[in-house]
Write a protein that holds these residues in place. Structure first.
Motif, short mmCIF file in Angstrom:
data_model
loop_
_atom_site.label_atom_id
_atom_site.label_comp_id
_atom_site.label_asym_id
_atom_site.label_seq_id
_atom_site.Cartn_x
_atom_site.Cartn_y
_atom_site.Cartn_z
N HIS A 1 13.81 -28.60 -4.54
CA HIS A 1 13.31 -27.63 -5.51
C HIS A 1 14.32 -26.50 -5.73
O HIS A 1 14.58 -26.10 -6.87
N SER A 2 14.91 -26.01 -4.67
CA SER A 2 15.80 -24.87 -4.82
C SER A 2 17.16 -25.23 -5.41
O SER A 2 17.75 -24.45 -6.15
N ARG A 3 17.66 -26.46 -5.12
CA ARG A 3 19.02 -26.79 -5.55
C ARG A 3 19.12 -27.99 -6.48
O ARG A 3 20.17 -28.21 -7.07
N GLY A 4 18.08 -28.78 -6.58
CA GLY A 4 18.14 -29.97 -7.41
C GLY A 4 18.56 -31.18 -6.60
O GLY A 4 19.20 -31.07 -5.55
N TYR A 5 18.19 -32.34 -7.09
CA TYR A 5 18.40 -33.59 -6.38
C TYR A 5 19.87 -33.83 -5.99
O TYR A 5 20.18 -34.13 -4.85
N LEU B 1 9.70 -28.03 -9.74
CA LEU B 1 10.42 -29.18 -9.20
C LEU B 1 10.37 -30.37 -10.15
O LEU B 1 11.37 -31.04 -10.37
N VAL B 2 9.21 -30.64 -10.74
CA VAL B 2 9.09 -31.79 -11.63
C VAL B 2 9.94 -31.58 -12.89
O VAL B 2 10.62 -32.50 -13.35
N LEU B 3 9.94 -30.40 -13.44
CA LEU B 3 10.69 -30.14 -14.66
C LEU B 3 12.19 -29.99 -14.43
O LEU B 3 12.98 -30.35 -15.30
#
Length: 174
Positions: free
Chosen positions: A5-9, A89-91
């Motif tokens: 969530h904080s940094r992206g996948y 997180l989803v977006l």
């Protein structure tokens, strides 16, 4: 979930995930199969938590218009940075990801969320459900991205209120 969530996948590695979970790579792969497997679990958990702004707003009941307005205000409240995490997180968890599996996971959740939102809007505004769902989804995506870029809660709330008014105006035209 917090790291994604904080940094992206793409910005989170397997070694870092294993360290956060307190497990070595062989145990990580045995438990989750892959980084994408853990990501999917994180997204599932997130989407069923209080972070699901539509679910939260809908649970309190009310008319379609009331639920949509509430949902926007909930997003404005939770999307700004809290403990190093901002947005949805989803977006935004796989935005610009180079990993097709991560993008597919997110695309599936986005599609299901938009369908649920559209179907709910159709209970009050059947002729405008598609257009109104697009308005809200695009607004939420913008709010999430803006929060990740540092938008304040006050700015997001002001925007949410404006989109709520736009939703009502469009809905009245049905």
């Amino acid at each position: 979930m917090r790291l994604f969530h904080s940094r992206g996948y793409d910005a989170v590695g397997v070694a870092e995930l294993g360290a956060e979970l307190g497990i070595k790579p062989p145990s990580f792969y045995a438990a989750f199969g892959s980084k994408a497997g853990l990501f999917e679990r994180a997204v599932e958990h997130y989407s069923t938590s209080d972070a699901n702004v539509f679910g939260r707003a809908k649970a309190l009941g009310g008319t379609v218009n009331e639920v949509i307005e509430r949902m926007l205000l909930v997003a404005a409240e939770i999307y700004p940075e809290h403990d190093g995490v901002a947005g949805c997180l989803v977006l935004d968890g796989a935005r610009n990801s180079a990993d097709p599996e991560a993008r597919a996971i997110i695309a599936s959740y986005k599609k299901a969320s938009r369908t649920a939102l559209r179907d709910f809007i159709a209970t009050g505004h059947p002729a405008k459900a598609e257009t109104l769902a697009d308005l809200i989804v695009i607004a939420l995506e913008g709010m999430s991205g803006s929060a990740r870029d540092g938008a304040s809660a006050a700015a997001l709330k002001s925007f949410a209120e404006a989109i709520g008014r736009a939703f009502l105006r469009e809905a009245k035209q049905s």
